[in-house]
Design an enzyme around this catalytic site. Structure first.
Site, short mmCIF file in Angstrom:
data_model
loop_
_atom_site.label_atom_id
_atom_site.label_comp_id
_atom_site.label_asym_id
_atom_site.label_seq_id
_atom_site.Cartn_x
_atom_site.Cartn_y
_atom_site.Cartn_z
CG ASN A 20 -1.77 1.19 1.35
OD1 ASN A 20 -1.84 1.99 0.41
ND2 ASN A 20 -2.46 1.33 2.48
CE LYS A 22 -0.37 3.37 4.56
NZ LYS A 22 -0.42 3.50 6.00
CG HIS A 109 -6.33 2.12 4.77
ND1 HIS A 109 -5.93 3.05 5.70
CD2 HIS A 109 -5.31 1.23 4.66
CE1 HIS A 109 -4.72 2.72 6.13
NE2 HIS A 109 -4.32 1.62 5.51
CD GLU A 169 -4.07 -1.70 7.78
OE1 GLU A 169 -3.02 -2.16 7.29
OE2 GLU A 169 -4.79 -0.90 7.19
CG LEU A 229 -2.73 -3.39 3.50
CD1 LEU A 229 -2.65 -3.46 1.98
CD2 LEU A 229 -4.14 -2.93 3.90
N GLY A 231 2.56 -1.15 4.30
CA GLY A 231 2.70 0.24 3.90
C GLY A 231 4.16 0.64 3.80
#
Ligand code: PGA
Length: 247
Positions: A20, A22, A109, A169, A229, A231
């Site tokens: 991810n 972002k 999210h 998450e 997941l 980041g």
């Protein structure tokens, strides 16, 4: 007397490693990431591992071209979708448009809830839109209360659970671009298992929040966790590759 074993609503064997990105990177840096990834010549058995990059929408077209041209074992995902279809919705990207480039969409999210006031009802609509265009939702679940509410709104999630990738998450575990402070693997596993029980059928459940190359394996080896997941640690091709390799 021995306790009767409850059925295990758990994962398939396949691991999902989802980056991810972002709101990070430029197009140039995104292509650079792909160049570094390519140069590492990683062998990925695609029946065992699904590597998915959820990148800023502006880069999808160029990244798809690079991935196709170089035959990379990478799928693309979008980080959000419009809850509406085609129409006068300035600034929105709807599922049909996204489906030209992606097979996955991160939906619900906690950063979208926090900064853009996305509601549970929005998320359910988005899941529906994604499914209509064969985009597989990567549905973030912050806690069990939220999942209960999702399930109470309608039957979209329950009816399509086998198409959805669930991610436990907890917002407090997200690195936010700063330090890593993950949930413990045992709690993450317990919560992932809880999601499965509530859904009541075999599903794919991942964990997200401060995963990095050092801790990835401790999560992915858990019974109810089929990947992550990721980041911050996905922004660098080397560290993301280490996560793929270590799993
Ligand atoms: P993190 O982000 O890995 O940087 O904690 C995960 C996410 O927000 O999806």
């Amino acid at each position: 007397m021995r306790e009767v074993q409850k059925p295990l609503y758990h994962k398939t064997k396949k691991l999902f490693l989802i980056a991810n990105w972002k709101s990070y990177k430029t197009l140039l840096l995104s292509i650079k990431w792909l160049q570094v990834f390519t140069s590492l010549e990683l062998t990925i058995k695609t029946d065992e591992k699904e590597v998915i990059l959820c990148v800023p929408s502006l880069f999808l077209s160029d990244m798809k071209r690079f991935i196709d041209d170089n035959n990379l074992p990478i799928k693309l995902g979008i980080q959000n979708l419009s809850r509406y279809g085609e129409g006068a919705y300035t600034g929105e990207i709807h599922a049909k448009q996204a489906s030209e480039f992606v097979q996955y969409a991160i939906l619900g999210h906690s950063e979208r809830r926090r900064y853009f006031h996305e509601t549970d009802e929005d998320v359910i609509e988005k899941v529906q839109r994604a499914l209509e265009f064969m985009i597989r939702p990567i549905l973030c679940v912050s806690d069990m209360k939220q999942l209960d509410y999702y399930l109470s709104i309608g039957s979209v999630i329950a009816d399509n659970a086998d198409e959805i990738i669930f991610v436990y998450e907890p917002p407090g575990a997200i690195s936010g671009g700063g330090d890593f402070h993950p949930e413990t693997p045992s709690v993450a596993n317990e919560q992932a298992g809880e999601i499965g029980k509530k859904i009541g059928q075999p599903i794919v459940t991942l964990y997200g929040g401060s995963i990095n190359a050092e801790n990835a394996q401790s999560f992915f080896s858990m019974e109810h966790i089929s990947g992550g997941l990721i980041g911050q640690a996905s922004l660098n091709a080397n560290s993301f590759t280490q996560i793929i390799e270590s799993s």
